[in-house]
Motif scaffolding. Structure first.
Motif, PDB file in Angstrom:
ATOM      1  N   LEU A  38     -10.049  10.368  18.112  1.00 13.66           N
ATOM      2  CA  LEU A  38      -9.487  11.713  18.084  1.00 13.66           C
ATOM      3  C   LEU A  38      -8.123  11.789  18.766  1.00 13.66           C
ATOM      4  O   LEU A  38      -7.196  12.390  18.235  1.00 13.66           O
ATOM      5  N   ALA A  39      -7.999  11.159  19.927  1.00 14.53           N
ATOM      6  CA  ALA A  39      -6.742  11.245  20.685  1.00 14.53           C
ATOM      7  C   ALA A  39      -5.567  10.693  19.870  1.00 14.53           C
ATOM      8  O   ALA A  39      -4.491  11.284  19.822  1.00 14.53           O
ATOM      9  N   GLN A  42      -4.727  13.046  17.068  1.00 10.00           N
ATOM     10  CA  GLN A  42      -4.019  14.222  17.564  1.00 10.00           C
ATOM     11  C   GLN A  42      -2.541  13.919  17.791  1.00 10.00           C
ATOM     12  O   GLN A  42      -1.679  14.736  17.471  1.00 10.00           O
ATOM     13  N   THR A  43      -2.252  12.741  18.328  1.00  5.48           N
ATOM     14  CA  THR A  43      -0.859  12.348  18.538  1.00  5.48           C
ATOM     15  C   THR A  43      -0.144  12.221  17.199  1.00  5.48           C
ATOM     16  O   THR A  43       0.973  12.702  17.025  1.00  5.48           O
ATOM     17  N   ASN A  46       0.856  15.414  15.364  1.00  2.00           N
ATOM     18  CA  ASN A  46       1.940  16.134  16.031  1.00  2.00           C
ATOM     19  C   ASN A  46       3.302  15.511  15.765  1.00  2.00           C
ATOM     20  O   ASN A  46       4.321  16.149  15.976  1.00  2.00           O
ATOM     21  N   LYS A  66     -11.813  19.577  16.754  1.00  2.00           N
ATOM     22  CA  LYS A  66     -10.616  19.765  17.592  1.00  2.00           C
ATOM     23  C   LYS A  66      -9.333  19.481  16.807  1.00  2.00           C
ATOM     24  O   LYS A  66      -8.328  20.158  16.980  1.00  2.00           O
ATOM     25  N   LEU A  67      -9.406  18.473  15.954  1.00  2.00           N
ATOM     26  CA  LEU A  67      -8.231  18.120  15.153  1.00  2.00           C
ATOM     27  C   LEU A  67      -7.949  19.211  14.111  1.00  2.00           C
ATOM     28  O   LEU A  67      -6.805  19.599  13.910  1.00  2.00           O
ATOM     29  N   GLU A  69      -8.707  22.345  14.325  1.00  2.00           N
ATOM     30  CA  GLU A  69      -8.172  23.514  15.031  1.00  2.00           C
ATOM     31  C   GLU A  69      -6.714  23.298  15.429  1.00  2.00           C
ATOM     32  O   GLU A  69      -5.874  24.185  15.271  1.00  2.00           O
ATOM     33  N   GLN A  70      -6.422  22.102  15.921  1.00  2.00           N
ATOM     34  CA  GLN A  70      -5.064  21.796  16.369  1.00  2.00           C
ATOM     35  C   GLN A  70      -4.060  21.930  15.225  1.00  2.00           C
ATOM     36  O   GLN A  70      -2.972  22.469  15.402  1.00  2.00           O
ATOM     37  N   VAL A  71      -4.443  21.453  14.051  1.00  2.00           N
ATOM     38  CA  VAL A  71      -3.537  21.467  12.903  1.00  2.00           C
ATOM     39  C   VAL A  71      -3.451  22.858  12.276  1.00  2.00           C
ATOM     40  O   VAL A  71      -2.380  23.370  12.013  1.00  2.00           O
ATOM     41  N   ASN A  77       2.660  23.276  13.782  1.00  2.00           N
ATOM     42  CA  ASN A  77       2.263  21.877  13.610  1.00  2.00           C
ATOM     43  C   ASN A  77       2.787  21.363  12.271  1.00  2.00           C
ATOM     44  O   ASN A  77       2.723  22.058  11.259  1.00  2.00           O
TER      45      ASN A  77
END
Length: 127
Positions: A38-39, A42-43, A46, A66-67, A69-71, A77
């Motif tokens: 995941l980390a 996520q990088t 971005n 989480k990914l 949601e982040q996107v 993004n």
């Protein structure tokens, strides 16, 4: 000039599955980026724009939520509008209900290569 290959980010923690997917997608003329956790995923989302995110739901002890949601929930993004294709052994109804609006399509593992190719081509090729 040569046509630009669509770039697919494969997020998959099972390295054997990841290697198979990468090989298939490269054979079908896609450029492949990969993230085995995941980390890392996520990088990458971005810092680089993708044509498609091929996403496993269960990543070690975390989930892909989480990914997603982040996107999706951050309009600045790079991949805010990038199609997300889930690729998972189990897709729980609860998860789908919660993220249905953010996910474009889903594949249940194991899927036949023809089906993976069809869906990846459809979503990554929609420019």
């Amino acid at each position: 000039q040569p046509e630009k290959k669509p770039c697919v980010l494969i997020v998959e923690d099972d390295l054997e599955t990841l290697a198979i997917l990468q090989e298939l997608l490269e054979k079908w003329n896609f450029k492949v980026c990969e993230a085995s956790n995941l980390a890392l995923a996520q990088t990458k989302v971005n810092n680089q724009k993708f044509d498609l995110i091929l996403l496993d739901i269960i990543l070690h002890k975390t989930t892909a939520a989480k990914l997603i949601e982040q996107v999706r929930r951050n309009s600045s993004n790079l991949n805010h509008l990038t199609p997300i294709l889930l690729h998972s052994g189990q897709i729980e109804a609860e998860f789908m209900a919660k993220y249905r609006k953010e996910i474009d399509d889903a594949l249940i593992k194991p899927s036949p290569p023809e089906l993976i190719e069809q869906k990846v081509t459809y979503w990554a090729g929609r420019k």
